[in-house]
Design a protein around this motif. Sequence first.
Motif, PDB file in Angstrom:
ATOM      1  N   GLU A 229       0.871  -1.337   0.240  1.00 38.33           N
ATOM      2  CA  GLU A 229      -0.218   0.061  -0.020  1.00 38.33           C
ATOM      3  C   GLU A 229       0.966   1.171  -0.202  1.00 38.33           C
ATOM      4  N   LEU A 230       2.077   1.145   0.844  1.00 37.86           N
ATOM      5  CA  LEU A 230       2.688   2.372   0.779  1.00 37.86           C
ATOM      6  C   LEU A 230       3.570   2.563  -0.469  1.00 37.86           C
ATOM      7  N   ALA A 231       3.784   1.558  -1.399  1.00 38.59           N
ATOM      8  CA  ALA A 231       4.559   1.589  -2.583  1.00 38.59           C
ATOM      9  C   ALA A 231       3.334   1.962  -3.406  1.00 38.59           C
ATOM     10  N   LYS A 232       2.123   1.848  -3.486  1.00 36.81           N
ATOM     11  CA  LYS A 232       1.235   2.291  -4.242  1.00 36.81           C
ATOM     12  C   LYS A 232       1.070   3.763  -4.170  1.00 36.81           C
ATOM     13  N   MET A 233       0.955   4.129  -2.711  1.00 38.92           N
ATOM     14  CA  MET A 233       0.893   5.643  -2.307  1.00 38.92           C
ATOM     15  C   MET A 233       2.123   6.442  -3.037  1.00 38.92           C
ATOM     16  N   LYS A 234       3.275   5.823  -2.656  1.00 36.20           N
ATOM     17  CA  LYS A 234       4.644   6.449  -3.189  1.00 36.20           C
ATOM     18  C   LYS A 234       4.344   6.843  -4.588  1.00 36.20           C
ATOM     19  N   ASP A 235       4.119   5.625  -5.352  1.00 34.93           N
ATOM     20  CA  ASP A 235       3.901   5.787  -6.945  1.00 34.93           C
ATOM     21  C   ASP A 235       2.889   6.924  -7.432  1.00 34.93           C
ATOM     22  N   GLU A 236       1.634   7.041  -6.432  1.00 34.80           N
ATOM     23  CA  GLU A 236       0.872   7.943  -6.885  1.00 34.80           C
ATOM     24  C   GLU A 236       1.401   9.483  -6.563  1.00 34.80           C
ATOM     25  N   VAL A 237       2.126   9.491  -5.322  1.00 33.09           N
ATOM     26  CA  VAL A 237       2.644  10.874  -5.103  1.00 33.09           C
ATOM     27  C   VAL A 237       3.740  11.278  -5.954  1.00 33.09           C
ATOM     28  N   THR A 238       4.424  10.182  -6.540  1.00 33.71           N
ATOM     29  CA  THR A 238       5.575  10.608  -7.601  1.00 33.71           C
ATOM     30  C   THR A 238       4.763  10.994  -8.847  1.00 33.71           C
ATOM     31  N   SER A 239       3.932  10.412  -9.186  1.00 28.96           N
ATOM     32  CA  SER A 239       3.089  10.771 -10.523  1.00 28.96           C
ATOM     33  C   SER A 239       2.429  12.044 -10.216  1.00 28.96           C
ATOM     34  N   ALA A 240       1.902  12.492  -9.230  1.00 25.63           N
ATOM     35  CA  ALA A 240       1.251  13.790  -8.956  1.00 25.63           C
ATOM     36  C   ALA A 240       2.511  14.791  -9.011  1.00 25.63           C
ATOM     37  N   ALA A 241       3.533  14.461  -8.246  1.00 24.05           N
ATOM     38  CA  ALA A 241       4.708  15.544  -8.305  1.00 24.05           C
ATOM     39  C   ALA A 241       5.079  15.885  -9.665  1.00 24.05           C
ATOM     40  N   LYS A 242       5.397  14.673 -10.630  1.00 23.92           N
ATOM     41  CA  LYS A 242       5.954  14.812 -11.883  1.00 23.92           C
ATOM     42  C   LYS A 242       4.914  15.651 -12.631  1.00 23.92           C
ATOM     43  N   SER A 243       3.548  15.305 -12.457  1.00 24.22           N
ATOM     44  CA  SER A 243       2.827  16.207 -13.332  1.00 24.22           C
ATOM     45  C   SER A 243       2.515  17.634 -12.965  1.00 24.22           C
ATOM     46  N   PHE A 244       2.698  17.813 -11.565  1.00 22.22           N
ATOM     47  CA  PHE A 244       2.620  19.247 -10.996  1.00 22.22           C
ATOM     48  C   PHE A 244       4.093  19.988 -11.578  1.00 22.22           C
ATOM     49  N   GLU A 245       4.902  19.188 -11.746  1.00 21.80           N
ATOM     50  CA  GLU A 245       6.191  19.814 -12.394  1.00 21.80           C
ATOM     51  C   GLU A 245       6.122  20.283 -13.699  1.00 21.80           C
ATOM     52  N   GLN A 246       5.808  19.273 -14.484  1.00 20.70           N
ATOM     53  CA  GLN A 246       5.201  19.653 -15.705  1.00 20.70           C
ATOM     54  C   GLN A 246       4.541  20.872 -15.821  1.00 20.70           C
ATOM     55  N   THR A 247       3.458  20.961 -15.279  1.00 18.88           N
ATOM     56  CA  THR A 247       2.519  22.147 -15.395  1.00 18.88           C
ATOM     57  C   THR A 247       3.147  23.252 -15.020  1.00 18.88           C
ATOM     58  N   VAL A 248       4.079  23.288 -14.077  1.00 20.85           N
ATOM     59  CA  VAL A 248       4.601  24.442 -13.543  1.00 20.85           C
ATOM     60  C   VAL A 248       5.708  25.008 -14.798  1.00 20.85           C
ATOM     61  N   GLN A 249       6.428  23.850 -15.403  1.00 24.62           N
ATOM     62  CA  GLN A 249       7.430  24.023 -16.285  1.00 24.62           C
ATOM     63  C   GLN A 249       6.639  24.786 -17.708  1.00 24.62           C
ATOM     64  N   GLN A 250       5.495  24.010 -17.885  1.00 19.65           N
ATOM     65  CA  GLN A 250       4.731  24.749 -19.080  1.00 19.65           C
ATOM     66  C   GLN A 250       4.305  26.247 -18.846  1.00 19.65           C
ATOM     67  N   HIS A 251       4.003  26.540 -17.784  1.00 17.68           N
ATOM     68  CA  HIS A 251       3.710  27.885 -17.399  1.00 17.68           C
ATOM     69  C   HIS A 251       4.583  28.765 -17.396  1.00 17.68           C
ATOM     70  N   ALA A 252       5.900  28.479 -16.737  1.00 19.64           N
ATOM     71  CA  ALA A 252       7.082  29.108 -16.934  1.00 19.64           C
ATOM     72  C   ALA A 252       7.399  29.331 -18.350  1.00 19.64           C
ATOM     73  N   ASN A 253       7.518  28.241 -18.938  1.00 25.02           N
ATOM     74  CA  ASN A 253       7.759  28.441 -20.679  1.00 25.02           C
ATOM     75  C   ASN A 253       7.029  29.503 -21.248  1.00 25.02           C
ATOM     76  N   ALA A 254       5.579  29.372 -21.022  1.00 26.08           N
ATOM     77  CA  ALA A 254       4.805  30.351 -21.528  1.00 26.08           C
ATOM     78  C   ALA A 254       4.816  31.800 -21.104  1.00 26.08           C
ATOM     79  N   VAL A 255       5.384  32.021 -19.935  1.00 28.29           N
ATOM     80  CA  VAL A 255       5.530  33.403 -19.359  1.00 28.29           C
ATOM     81  C   VAL A 255       6.863  33.744 -19.785  1.00 28.29           C
ATOM     82  N   GLU A 256       7.755  32.857 -20.068  1.00 23.96           N
ATOM     83  CA  GLU A 256       9.135  33.344 -20.675  1.00 23.96           C
ATOM     84  C   GLU A 256       8.864  33.512 -22.282  1.00 23.96           C
ATOM     85  N   SER A 257       8.300  32.888 -22.961  1.00 25.84           N
ATOM     86  CA  SER A 257       7.912  33.227 -24.304  1.00 25.84           C
ATOM     87  C   SER A 257       7.207  34.677 -24.485  1.00 25.84           C
TER      88      SER A 257
END
Length: 177
Positions: free
Chosen positions: A58-86
């Motif tokens: 269960e902890l491994a599943k939760m870790k995978d979920e948190v990791t995937s959520a963090a990656k998606s958040f990071e991608q979203t922030v990166q996309q917004h940063a790129n948009a602001v930079e452009s």
Amino acid sequence: MFDVGISEIALIGVVALVVLGPERLPKVARTAGHLFGRLQRYVANVKADINKEMEFSELAKMKDEVTSAAKSFEQTVQQHANAVESETRAVEKAASEDAASTSAPAPPSSGNPAAPTQAALIAQQEEGLSSAGSIEPPGPGAAVTQASPAQTISGYSPVTAQLQSFDLGVEPPRRIV
């Protein structure tokens, strides 16, 4: 588990007393008690191991979920940063093109007493007057200075930019005595 009543236990005890005898019966009962205790501890350990494995999965599943959520958040922030930079690059490019098109250098000549100085332009901007409408353009004898891209932006004045202050509604921290 087993449906054993008091009468069946008494019958087993009488048969064991007859078969084993009164001398060996306490020793056999003690050994049976030790074996039954070991069996209970073994079953308890197996249950604990199974529970630990379930919690670990269960902890491994939760870790995978948190990791995937963090990656998606990071991608979203990166996309917004790129948009602001452009957008920033586009605004800077537009400002530099505007500055290049509006500031055509004039041939330097001898001084014109009627031409306004840079100090006069800044003073009129501070008074709120438009620098384009109220000041005469330099004549043929006036020396013209190149305007920086920051000065060509509408309404920008380095003097007023330094004097502006904003009230953000934040009070300074108070010291508790």
